[in-house]
Write an enzyme that holds these catalytic residues in place. Structure first.
Site, PDB file in Angstrom:
ATOM      1  N   GLN A 156       0.859  -1.180   0.000  1.00  0.00           N
ATOM      2  CA  GLN A 156       0.000   0.000   0.000  1.00  0.00           C
ATOM      3  C   GLN A 156       0.896   1.231   0.000  1.00  0.00           C
ATOM      4  O   GLN A 156       1.483   1.586   1.022  1.00  0.00           O
ATOM      5  CB  GLN A 156      -0.913   0.011   1.229  1.00  0.00           C
ATOM      6  CG  GLN A 156      -1.794   1.261   1.297  1.00  0.00           C
ATOM      7  CD  GLN A 156      -2.667   1.306   2.537  1.00  0.00           C
ATOM      8  OE1 GLN A 156      -2.852   0.287   3.198  1.00  0.00           O
ATOM      9  NE2 GLN A 156      -3.200   2.467   2.852  1.00  0.00           N
ATOM     10  N   CYS A 188      -6.643   0.849   2.544  1.00  0.00           N
ATOM     11  CA  CYS A 188      -6.257  -0.353   3.296  1.00  0.00           C
ATOM     12  C   CYS A 188      -7.389  -1.374   3.364  1.00  0.00           C
ATOM     13  O   CYS A 188      -7.132  -2.589   3.364  1.00  0.00           O
ATOM     14  CB  CYS A 188      -5.754  -0.001   4.685  1.00  0.00           C
ATOM     15  SG  CYS A 188      -6.966   0.785   5.770  1.00  0.00           S
ATOM     16  N   ASP A 236      -0.421  -7.382   5.405  1.00  0.00           N
ATOM     17  CA  ASP A 236      -0.610  -5.958   5.681  1.00  0.00           C
ATOM     18  C   ASP A 236       0.174  -5.186   4.632  1.00  0.00           C
ATOM     19  O   ASP A 236       1.403  -5.225   4.610  1.00  0.00           O
ATOM     20  CB  ASP A 236      -0.106  -5.638   7.086  1.00  0.00           C
ATOM     21  CG  ASP A 236      -0.207  -4.166   7.443  1.00  0.00           C
ATOM     22  OD1 ASP A 236      -0.517  -3.339   6.556  1.00  0.00           O
ATOM     23  OD2 ASP A 236       0.028  -3.824   8.616  1.00  0.00           O
TER      24      ASP A 236
END
Length: 270
Positions: free
Chosen positions: A125, A133, A220
Site C-alpha cells: 500500500q 487499506c 498488511d
C-alpha cells in the site's frame, strides 16, 4: 503484528525471499516509484459485512461465500461464527505501541528470517493511494482464499501476477474500475457511519489473515513483507487468528475497544 495506517506514514521498502522451504532473510529488491504518479485518494471503507459482501460480489466473489462479523473473541461467542473459515479481515486502531511493535518485528524478521509461501498474492500500500487499506485487505483475503469468478479483481490478479509486491501496489493505483467500486461501497447509504473525506486521516487500519499450505499469514500492505505466524489448519484457523489478535494487537492496547474482525466462509449472501 503492527501496521502504519495513515497515508502520510513512511513507505517501507520490500526485502523478502518467497521460498516456502527455506528460512531466510526477506529480500525482494527495491521497487522504484514511477516517474509520474497520480494520487489515488481512495475513500476509507467501513468494517461492515453487508458492504464488504456487496463489494466482494462485485469484485468476483462467488455467491457461495460471505463475510461475517465476529461479535466477540471468547470461546463461547466464537462458536456462533460460521466455520470453517477461509480467511479474515481485521480492523485495529493505529497507535504508537502498535507501530513500535511493527518496527521491532521487522528488525527481528530481517535478522532471523522467516518461511514464506511463493503462492501468496501480496502487494504494498503506497502512500499515494490514500485510504485504500480496506480494499487491499479484501484483495489479500479473496485472492489467497477462494477461486474468483470473472471480474475486476480476477483481471487485476492475472495482469499483475508476475509483478513485484511494490509494482502491484502501483498497478492498483491505476486500477480505476476497482477504485470506482471501492468508493461506491465507501459512500453507500447502507453504511452505519458517515463517509470521511478522501484526504481524512483515519485512526484504523485493515489487514488480512489467510491460510496457505499449513501456515497462517498476516498480510498488511503497509508492512515490508507478509508475516508468518506459524502452523495452522482450516479447522483451527479462526482460533489461531484470534490468538494472534489478542497477543500481538489487543495486548498492546488493553484499554482500546476498537478492534473488529470479519471472517470469510461458505455461506449465502444476505
Amino acid at each position: 503484528i503492527t501496521t502504519q495506517t495513515t497515508t502520510s506514514e513512511e513507505k517501507e521498502e520490500s526485502k523478502t525471499n518467497d521460498n516456502p522451504t527455506e528460512d531466510k532473510k526477506p529480500e525482494q529488491g527495491k521497487e522504484q516509484q514511477p516517474e509520474k504518479v497520480e494520487p489515488g485518494n481512495w475513500l476509507p471503507l467501513e468494517s461492515n459485512p453487508e458492504s464488504f459482501n456487496d463489494f466482494a460480489r462485485r469484485m468476483g466473489l462467488p455467491e457461495l461465500y460471505a463475510f461475517n462479523e465476529v461479535f466477540g473473541f471468547d470461546e463461547e461467542t466464537l462458536a456462533f461464527t460460521p466455520q470453517p473459515i477461509l480467511g479474515a479481515v481485521f480492523l485495529f486502531p493505529s497507535s504508537k505501541n502498535i507501530k513500535a511493535f511493527k518496527a521491532k518485528q521487522r528488525v527481528d524478521i530481517e535478522a532471523n528470517g522467516q518461511i514464506l509461501d511463493d503462492s501468496l498474492f501480496y502487494l504494498h500500500q503506497h502512500d499515494n493511494i490514500g485510504n485504500a487499506c480496506g480494499t487491499i485487505a479484501m484483495i489479500h483475503c479473496l485472492s489467497n482464499a477462494v477461486t474468483l469468478s470473472e471480474g475486476p479483481l480476477a483481471e487485476f490478479i492475472k495482469s499483475s501476477k508476475d509483478m513485484s509486491w511494490g509494482d502491484r501496489g502501483w498497478a492498483l493505483l491505476k486500477a480505476k474500475q476497482i477504485q470506482a467500486v471501492s468508493d461506491a461501497t465507501a459512500s453507500s447509504e447502507s453504511n452505519q457511519t458517515q463517509t470521511p473525506e478522501r484526504t481524512a486521516r483515519t485512526n484504523g487500519h485493515f489487514i488480512a489473515f489467510v491460510h496457505k499450505n499449513g501456515l497462517l499469514f498476516e498480510l498488511d500492505g503497509r508492512k515490508a513483507f507478509p508475516i508468518n505466524h506459524g502452523e495452522t489448519c482450516q479447522e483451527t484457523l479462526l482460533v489461531d487468528i484470534v490468538r494472534i489478535i489478542k497477543e500481538k494487537f489487543m495486548a498492546l492496547e488493553p484499554n482500546n475497544v476498537n478492534f473488529n474482525l470479519m471472517t470469510l466462509s461458505e455461506a449465502d449472501f444476505p
